[in-house]
Scaffold this active site. Structure first.
Site, PDB file in Angstrom:
ATOM      1  N   ASN A   1       0.825  -1.246   0.210  1.00  0.00           N
ATOM      2  CA  ASN A   1       0.149  -0.020   0.158  1.00  0.00           C
ATOM      3  C   ASN A   1       1.033   1.361  -0.013  1.00  0.00           C
ATOM      4  OD1 ASN A   1      -2.269   1.686   0.256  1.00  0.00           O
ATOM      5  ND2 ASN A   1      -2.781   1.223   2.410  1.00  0.00           N
TER       6      ASN A   1
ATOM      7  N   HIS B   1       1.258   5.322   1.278  1.00  0.00           N
ATOM      8  CA  HIS B   1       0.606   6.328   2.176  1.00  0.00           C
ATOM      9  C   HIS B   1       1.241   7.802   1.757  1.00  0.00           C
ATOM     10  CE1 HIS B   1      -0.603   8.425   5.903  1.00  0.00           C
ATOM     11  NE2 HIS B   1       0.397   8.567   6.136  1.00  0.00           N
TER      12      HIS B   1
ATOM     13  N   ASP C   1       0.619  -4.581   7.244  1.00  0.00           N
ATOM     14  CA  ASP C   1       0.210  -5.402   8.681  1.00  0.00           C
ATOM     15  C   ASP C   1      -0.699  -4.918   9.402  1.00  0.00           C
ATOM     16  OD1 ASP C   1       1.074  -2.993   9.601  1.00  0.00           O
ATOM     17  OD2 ASP C   1       2.882  -3.788  10.664  1.00  0.00           O
TER      18      ASP C   1
ATOM     19  N   GLY D   1      -1.557  -2.944  11.571  1.00  0.00           N
ATOM     20  CA  GLY D   1      -1.653  -1.695  12.171  1.00  0.00           C
ATOM     21  C   GLY D   1      -1.994  -0.622  11.082  1.00  0.00           C
TER      22      GLY D   1
END
Length: 203
Positions: free
Chosen positions: A109, A111, A143, A145
């Site tokens: 991903n 960010h 993960d 989080g």
């Protein structure tokens, strides 16, 4: 050389998806998008996939009795396409333990900040409010989080005095897209390992 199979999950316009689709047109890129999934209907990302003749699917949270059931349904749907890598490209849902268990270490991903700084949904605004001189984008392995997984790549974007949130975020998106496409290609062609949170590309 085998081609890396990508399943891309989207929630909106799909500009990062389009960049991956365009890159994959070159056989030397080393990866192909084998399916595109979404958590809602009627979005541009699905249209982009259909125009590229890539299979699509929609799995809405509201169609499942619980969030865990949605996660299982999404997991089974994605697994049917036998991906080597799952790319969350503007996918606005947190995947759960079933999904991460099935595709451990193979979900990536982006960010719009330099992790671990400014996690969550307002990275550019938080960076601007804090007064940092540089921010950027991070590509990481997902993960349990929020924006906490092992970092694969980062790109730096200077913060200009005249920036507002929109102008800063737009420049981050451009840098993020370049990083995503370039790094996913390297992951596909060279492979990668994760040891003690350190991601190393190549054998």
């Amino acid at each position: 050389m085998p081609v890396t199979r990508l399943v891309v999950l989207v929630s909106g316009a799909g500009t990062n998806l389009q960049a991956l689709l365009d890159a994959a047109q070159d056989p030397a890129y080393g990866a192909e998008v084998v399916a595109v999934g979404a958590d809602r209907d009627g979005i541009e990302g699905l249209v982009r996939a259909e125009k590229a003749a890539v299979p699509t699917f929609v799995r809405k949270v509201a169609d499942s009795a619980t969030r865990a059931e949605w996660d299982r349904t999404l997991t089974e749907t994605v697994a049917a396409y036998e991906p080597d890598l799952v790319v969350l490209a503007g996918f606005m849902r947190l995947v759960g333990s079933d999904f991460l268990g099935r595709f451990a270490g193979r979900v990536v991903n982006t960010h719009p900040a330099l992790c671990p700084a400014f996690p969550g949904t307002s990275g550019p605004a938080d960076a601007l409010a804090y007064g940092v001189k540089v921010t950027g984008a991070t590509l990481f392995v997902v993960d349990e989080g929020v924006d906490t997984g092992p970092i694969i790549a980062q790109t730096v974007v200077p913060v200009e005095d005249a920036d507002d949130v929109e102008s800063l975020h737009e420049r981050i998106k451009v840098a993020e897209r370049t990083m995503l496409v370039g790094t996913v290609g390297k992951l596909a062609r060279e492979g990668f390992t994760i040891t003690d949170r350190k991601v190393r590309i190549g054998t």
